[in-house]
Design a protein around this motif. Structure first.
Motif, PDB file in Angstrom:
ATOM      1  N   SER A  94       1.832 -22.043  -4.304  1.00 30.19           N
ATOM      2  CA  SER A  94       0.882 -22.852  -3.242  1.00 30.19           C
ATOM      3  C   SER A  94      -0.289 -23.631  -4.570  1.00 30.19           C
ATOM      4  N   GLY A  95      -0.378 -23.071  -5.430  1.00 33.63           N
ATOM      5  CA  GLY A  95      -1.425 -23.601  -6.428  1.00 33.63           C
ATOM      6  C   GLY A  95      -2.913 -22.861  -5.832  1.00 33.63           C
ATOM      7  N   LYS A  96      -2.944 -22.463  -4.626  1.00 35.15           N
ATOM      8  CA  LYS A  96      -4.180 -21.857  -3.997  1.00 35.15           C
ATOM      9  C   LYS A  96      -4.550 -20.534  -4.454  1.00 35.15           C
ATOM     10  N   PRO A  97      -5.673 -20.270  -4.820  1.00 34.05           N
ATOM     11  CA  PRO A  97      -6.239 -18.898  -5.129  1.00 34.05           C
ATOM     12  C   PRO A  97      -5.371 -17.704  -4.310  1.00 34.05           C
ATOM     13  N   PHE A  98      -5.371 -16.794  -5.039  1.00 33.00           N
ATOM     14  CA  PHE A  98      -4.883 -15.435  -4.219  1.00 33.00           C
ATOM     15  C   PHE A  98      -5.911 -14.219  -4.753  1.00 33.00           C
ATOM     16  N   VAL A  99      -6.550 -13.931  -4.094  1.00 32.25           N
ATOM     17  CA  VAL A  99      -7.447 -12.786  -4.542  1.00 32.25           C
ATOM     18  C   VAL A  99      -7.339 -11.603  -3.550  1.00 32.25           C
ATOM     19  N   ALA A 100      -6.717 -10.280  -4.010  1.00 32.44           N
ATOM     20  CA  ALA A 100      -6.485  -9.129  -3.251  1.00 32.44           C
ATOM     21  C   ALA A 100      -7.067  -7.863  -3.936  1.00 32.44           C
ATOM     22  N   ARG A 101      -7.855  -7.142  -3.179  1.00 31.94           N
ATOM     23  CA  ARG A 101      -8.327  -6.014  -3.752  1.00 31.94           C
ATOM     24  C   ARG A 101      -8.177  -4.787  -2.789  1.00 31.94           C
ATOM     25  N   ILE A 102      -8.349  -3.610  -3.394  1.00 32.16           N
ATOM     26  CA  ILE A 102      -8.211  -2.546  -2.662  1.00 32.16           C
ATOM     27  C   ILE A 102      -9.635  -2.155  -2.376  1.00 32.16           C
ATOM     28  N   SER A 104     -10.459   1.007  -0.327  1.00 32.58           N
ATOM     29  CA  SER A 104     -10.523   2.297  -0.297  1.00 32.58           C
ATOM     30  C   SER A 104      -9.152   2.807   0.075  1.00 32.58           C
ATOM     31  N   ILE A 105      -9.206   4.014  -0.613  1.00 30.55           N
ATOM     32  CA  ILE A 105      -7.851   4.972  -0.247  1.00 30.55           C
ATOM     33  C   ILE A 105      -8.242   6.213  -0.004  1.00 30.55           C
ATOM     34  N   ASP A 106      -7.815   6.646   1.069  1.00 28.09           N
ATOM     35  CA  ASP A 106      -7.920   8.215   1.661  1.00 28.09           C
ATOM     36  C   ASP A 106      -6.424   8.780   1.737  1.00 28.09           C
ATOM     37  N   VAL A 107      -6.243   9.779   1.121  1.00 27.33           N
ATOM     38  CA  VAL A 107      -5.179  10.840   0.957  1.00 27.33           C
ATOM     39  C   VAL A 107      -5.419  11.980   1.493  1.00 27.33           C
ATOM     40  N   ILE A 108      -4.338  12.572   2.448  1.00 28.01           N
ATOM     41  CA  ILE A 108      -4.491  13.923   2.927  1.00 28.01           C
ATOM     42  C   ILE A 108      -3.020  14.396   3.064  1.00 28.01           C
ATOM     43  N   ASN A 109      -2.779  15.225   2.386  1.00 24.83           N
ATOM     44  CA  ASN A 109      -1.375  15.582   2.258  1.00 24.83           C
ATOM     45  C   ASN A 109      -0.403  14.491   2.038  1.00 24.83           C
ATOM     46  N   SER A 110       0.438  14.334   3.053  1.00 20.25           N
ATOM     47  CA  SER A 110       1.568  13.197   2.981  1.00 20.25           C
ATOM     48  C   SER A 110       1.307  12.246   3.593  1.00 20.25           C
ATOM     49  N   ILE A 111      -0.280  11.897   3.963  1.00 19.72           N
ATOM     50  CA  ILE A 111      -0.464  10.701   4.532  1.00 19.72           C
ATOM     51  C   ILE A 111      -1.428  10.071   3.901  1.00 19.72           C
ATOM     52  N   ALA A 112      -1.698   8.740   3.996  1.00 17.85           N
ATOM     53  CA  ALA A 112      -2.787   8.040   3.421  1.00 17.85           C
ATOM     54  C   ALA A 112      -3.145   6.836   4.153  1.00 17.85           C
ATOM     55  N   THR A 113      -4.188   6.290   4.068  1.00 15.69           N
ATOM     56  CA  THR A 113      -4.436   5.086   4.506  1.00 15.69           C
ATOM     57  C   THR A 113      -5.469   4.254   3.391  1.00 15.69           C
ATOM     58  N   ALA A 114      -5.122   2.837   3.514  1.00 15.81           N
ATOM     59  CA  ALA A 114      -5.723   2.127   2.630  1.00 15.81           C
ATOM     60  C   ALA A 114      -6.391   0.867   3.339  1.00 15.81           C
ATOM     61  N   LYS A 115      -7.554   0.516   2.827  1.00 18.46           N
ATOM     62  CA  LYS A 115      -8.270  -0.762   3.396  1.00 18.46           C
ATOM     63  C   LYS A 115      -8.210  -1.668   2.246  1.00 18.46           C
ATOM     64  N   LEU A 116      -7.797  -2.765   2.815  1.00 19.15           N
ATOM     65  CA  LEU A 116      -7.189  -3.955   1.740  1.00 19.15           C
ATOM     66  C   LEU A 116      -8.005  -5.276   2.196  1.00 19.15           C
ATOM     67  N   ASN A 117      -8.332  -6.090   1.282  1.00 16.72           N
ATOM     68  CA  ASN A 117      -8.723  -7.434   1.672  1.00 16.72           C
ATOM     69  C   ASN A 117      -8.023  -8.494   0.846  1.00 16.72           C
ATOM     70  N   GLU A 118      -7.524  -9.368   1.304  1.00 14.30           N
ATOM     71  CA  GLU A 118      -6.677 -10.419   0.638  1.00 14.30           C
ATOM     72  C   GLU A 118      -7.081 -11.821   1.068  1.00 14.30           C
ATOM     73  N   LYS A 119      -7.518 -12.547   0.166  1.00 13.03           N
ATOM     74  CA  LYS A 119      -7.614 -14.062   0.438  1.00 13.03           C
ATOM     75  C   LYS A 119      -6.883 -14.952  -0.186  1.00 13.03           C
ATOM     76  N   MET A 120      -6.030 -15.484   0.851  1.00 16.45           N
ATOM     77  CA  MET A 120      -4.860 -16.573   0.472  1.00 16.45           C
ATOM     78  C   MET A 120      -4.948 -17.684   1.428  1.00 16.45           C
ATOM     79  N   TYR A 121      -4.485 -18.771   1.127  1.00 16.95           N
ATOM     80  CA  TYR A 121      -4.446 -20.057   1.714  1.00 16.95           C
ATOM     81  C   TYR A 121      -5.644 -20.079   2.418  1.00 16.95           C
ATOM     82  N   ASP A 122      -5.978 -20.396   3.357  1.00 10.91           N
ATOM     83  CA  ASP A 122      -7.275 -20.566   3.972  1.00 10.91           C
ATOM     84  C   ASP A 122      -7.831 -19.174   4.934  1.00 10.91           C
TER      85      ASP A 122
END
Length: 150
Positions: A94-102, A104-122
């Motif tokens: 697209s030629g537009k910026p793509f900014v992705a970042r992690i 946080s990540i939380d892991v307990i045994n065999s499960i995990a959650t991640a909070k992410l931010n993605e800036k793309m398009y508008d």
């Protein structure tokens, strides 16, 4: 004197003998690194390039996606989501910026959650991704998302 003896006698009993035992949550730095690699090398890269093969490797086949975009409720199966990513112009092309970042990540045994931010398009997406380690691989089993206006 009797009070001091009584206090000394009470403190002679171990306090922990009546404490409730709790199972400790097992968090391993190695697991967190594995999830970070999955996010960066499959999820973010797959979205950026529009690479559906990478996304198929990271999403559990029956994963569900929920959220809202511009206030409109959003629901897709993993298959529908991956198909949509493959049919749009990728952020890379697209030629537009793509900014992705992690965030946080939380892991307990065999499960995990991640909070992410993605800036793309508008869009400025915030995602909460749930992982489960299945057959030795961290897979996305659920994704919730919202678009936040700057």
């Amino acid at each position: 004197m009797k009070i001091l003896l009584l206090i000394a006698w009470l403190f002679s009993f171990p306090l922990s003998s009546h404490a409730q035992k709790t199972n400790s949550m097992k968090t391993d730095q190695t697991q967190e690194i594995e999830i970070k690699n999955v996010i960066e090398n499959y999820y973010f890269k797959g979205i950026y390039e529009g690479n559906t093969e990478l996304l198929k490797k990271v999403f559990y086949k029956d994963a569900l996606l929920f959220g809202d975009i511009n206030g409109v409720p959003y629901y897709k199966t993993a298959e529908q989501y991956i198909e949509a990513v493959g049919s749009r112009v990728s952020p890379e092309n697209s030629g537009k910026p793509f900014v992705a970042r992690i965030i946080s990540i939380d892991v307990i045994n065999s499960i995990a959650t991640a909070k992410l931010n993605e800036k793309m398009y508008d869009f400025n997406y915030y995602n909460f991704i749930t992982f489960h380690k299945i057959n030795g691989e961290w897979l996305i089993v659920n994704k919730t998302l919202t678009d936040v206006k700057p």
